[in-house]
Design a protein around this motif. Structure first.
Motif, PDB file in Angstrom:
ATOM      1  N   LEU A 275       0.857  -1.185   0.000  1.00  0.00           N
ATOM      2  CA  LEU A 275       0.000   0.000   0.000  1.00  0.00           C
ATOM      3  C   LEU A 275       0.896   1.239   0.000  1.00  0.00           C
ATOM      4  O   LEU A 275       1.767   1.391   0.875  1.00  0.00           O
TER       5      LEU A 275
ATOM      6  N   LYS B  25       0.296   4.305   0.734  1.00  0.00           N
ATOM      7  CA  LYS B  25       0.154   5.254   1.850  1.00  0.00           C
ATOM      8  C   LYS B  25       0.459   4.635   3.212  1.00  0.00           C
ATOM      9  O   LYS B  25       0.345   5.320   4.231  1.00  0.00           O
TER      10      LYS B  25
ATOM     11  N   ALA C 269      -3.909   5.591   4.474  1.00  0.00           N
ATOM     12  CA  ALA C 269      -4.431   4.426   3.751  1.00  0.00           C
ATOM     13  C   ALA C 269      -5.732   3.970   4.404  1.00  0.00           C
ATOM     14  O   ALA C 269      -5.918   4.106   5.616  1.00  0.00           O
TER      15      ALA C 269
ATOM     16  N   HIS D 239     -11.819   6.218  -3.440  1.00  0.00           N
ATOM     17  CA  HIS D 239     -10.368   6.179  -3.267  1.00  0.00           C
ATOM     18  C   HIS D 239      -9.921   5.213  -2.157  1.00  0.00           C
ATOM     19  O   HIS D 239      -9.029   5.524  -1.359  1.00  0.00           O
TER      20      HIS D 239
ATOM     21  N   ASP E 191      -7.943   2.112  -0.746  1.00  0.00           N
ATOM     22  CA  ASP E 191      -6.665   1.497  -1.118  1.00  0.00           C
ATOM     23  C   ASP E 191      -6.788  -0.019  -1.290  1.00  0.00           C
ATOM     24  O   ASP E 191      -6.192  -0.588  -2.201  1.00  0.00           O
TER      25      ASP E 191
ATOM     26  N   ARG F 291      -6.646  -5.544  -9.282  1.00  0.00           N
ATOM     27  CA  ARG F 291      -6.556  -4.084  -9.166  1.00  0.00           C
ATOM     28  C   ARG F 291      -7.579  -3.414 -10.056  1.00  0.00           C
ATOM     29  O   ARG F 291      -7.763  -3.800 -11.212  1.00  0.00           O
TER      30      ARG F 291
ATOM     31  N   ASP G  94      -6.816   2.718  -8.746  1.00  0.00           N
ATOM     32  CA  ASP G  94      -5.888   2.785  -7.621  1.00  0.00           C
ATOM     33  C   ASP G  94      -6.314   1.900  -6.456  1.00  0.00           C
ATOM     34  O   ASP G  94      -5.687   1.929  -5.388  1.00  0.00           O
ATOM     35  N   THR G  95      -7.395   1.145  -6.649  1.00  0.00           N
ATOM     36  CA  THR G  95      -7.927   0.283  -5.582  1.00  0.00           C
ATOM     37  C   THR G  95      -7.551  -1.173  -5.839  1.00  0.00           C
ATOM     38  O   THR G  95      -7.759  -1.686  -6.942  1.00  0.00           O
TER      39      THR G  95
END
Length: 455
Positions: free
Chosen positions: A224, A226, A367, A385, A387, A418, A421-422
């Motif tokens: 991840l 973040k 995250a 958004h 993660d 995927r 962005d997830t």
């Protein structure tokens, strides 16, 4: 609406009856002799099996007394799996049948082609009738004077039929080719039918053993962007689709708990479809969940089966057992946010997923890991958004070729994927719905190890 439901139910019953009649023809009628005990036993099995299957389904959905559900569930649901693999094996046998028959015909002496494939009794009757017809044709008519039997001379001495002087008998009577053809067909049907039944029983038996022995552990690393370095290696034990019910009970729940605790996770995520039944019936079966142990606790979100079983009562029950329900809610852990949304099935009760409530007003620099039962919810997760989304629901297809059906209804059937962005991880689940059987989709508990890109 009621009329539509009745018509659909009748159509389904007609299809089930038609497919079972096909099985009866191939596995019972074509492999047995008429009026024999084997045919009677086979007929009883292929009538009782679907009857128990349908009754078990109706009993579960109608909330019948739990003792009745348990009585019907094992034979009824196991028949569901056995029926599937009997159908697949018998259909596959249709391709083998003509090849085997052709091989046998090549090895057998030449026979005249048969018009039909009579059963033994039919062949015997045909042979008797044909013999009688020959006798009538050869007998002198009533109006013709009978010739006196010669008492002397060459005609008086007739060799016995079995004596060498009589010569060899005719190789085959006119009924023999039909009887021989029937015998070959019976042999082929028994070989193909026996192989199909054996393959189906072995497949279902092994698949059931796989479920009852408990789920295995998978380990998956998910990076991840973040995630802070301090949370590198954070472990989340993901378990879904335990499906406690009339078949899988307290003993199975204890196996799941023991398997999870043995992984020593930092956090436990129970992502829906915990039960198939009410708190009153299944409260004792779910009791071992109170012994789940993780440093940051255990969290729960609803699945579609909770809404068939009294979701509000189960939310309170899991809270009493020490789990933390996330009903369209979010909690802040030291290194990331953990959120959960209700299942889509809750929309019918006004308790559907609310992503804005669960994910709004959060610090987007942190995250966030989302618990959502159905993989299809990832599309909303992308918009918000997220993660990483953790899901179940698909069972990995549970019974091959069910994975193809699951793929048609879900963006991901099993594993890590995927979307923008997830990232989405889908577990096959720990238990099973309906038949306590899995084929080509072994049950699992997944330990997700989060990885920081700063580490």
């Amino acid at each position: 609406m009621v009329i539509v439901f009745v018509l659909v139910a009748l159509a389904v019953l007609a299809v089930v009856a038609g497919l079972h009649r096909y099985l009866w023809r191939r596995l019972v009628r074509d492999t047995t002799r008429r009026r024999g005990p084997a045919r009677r036993v086979g007929t009883v099995v292929l009538v009782a099996g679907p009857t128990l299957m349908i009754t078990a389904l109706v009993a579960e959905r109608a909330g019948a007394p739990f003792w009745l559900q348990r009585t019907l569930a094992w034979p009824g649901f196991l028949w569901m799996a056995l029926w599937l693999y009997l159908m697949l094996a018998v259909v596959a046998g249709e391709a083998v049948r003509p090849l085997l028959r052709r091989l046998i015909e090549k090895r057998a002496p030449a026979r005249a082609p048969a018009a039909e494939e009579p059963e033994p009794e039919t062949a015997s009757v045909a042979a008797s009738a044909e013999g009688a017809a020959r006798d009538d044709a050869n007998a002198p008519s009533a109006s013709a004077p009978r010739a006196a039997a010669p008492t002397s001379g060459p005609a008086a001495v007739r060799p016995a039929p079995d004596s060498p002087a009589a010569g060899p008998p005719a190789p085959y009577s006119s009924a023999t080719p039909e009887t021989a053809d029937f015998t070959r067909r019976l042999f082929v049907s028994r070989v193909v039918g026996g192989a199909a039944a054996t393959a189906a029983v072995v497949t279902v038996g092994y698949g059931t053993y796989g479920v009852l022995r408990g789920p295995s552990v998978k380990r998956v690393t998910v990076p991840l962007a973040k995630l802070p370095r301090s949370a590198h290696g954070f472990r989340i034990a993901v378990v879904s689709d335990i499906h406690l019910g009339p078949v899988l009970g307290r003993g199975f729940a204890q196996k799941v708990v023991d398997t999870i605790n043995a992984t020593q996770p930092d956090l436990i995520a129970v992502v829906g479809d915990l039960v198939d039944g009410s708190v009153q019936d299944l409260g004792p079966a779910a009791a071992p969940l109170a012994r789940l142990s993780a440093r940051h606790g255990a969290y729960f979100v609803t699945g579609n089966h909770e809404y068939f079983s009294g979701a509000a009562q189960w939310v309170e029950e899991v809270r009493r057992l020490g789990l933390h329900p996330l009903e369209n809610a979010r909690t802040e852990l030291p290194a990331f946010d953990l959120a959960g949304v209700n299942d889509l099935a809750g929309e019918s009760e006004g308790q559907g997923p609310d992503f804005a409530r669960a994910l709004g007003d959060r610090d987007t620099s942190r995250a966030v890991v989302l618990l959502a039962h159905q993989p299809v919810q990832v599309h909303e997760a992308v918009k918000h958004h997220v993660d990483l989304q953790l899901s179940g629901h698909t069972h990995g297809g549970q019974l091959w070729p069910g994975n193809f059906v699951a793929a048609a209804a879900n963006p991901t059937v099993v594993g890590l994927d995927r979307y923008g962005d997830t990232q989405l991880y889908v577990s096959r689940g720990a238990g099973a719905w309906g038949p306590p059987t899995r084929v080509g989709a072994p049950s699992d508990i997944t330990v997700i190890e989060l990885a920081s890109r700063q580490a």
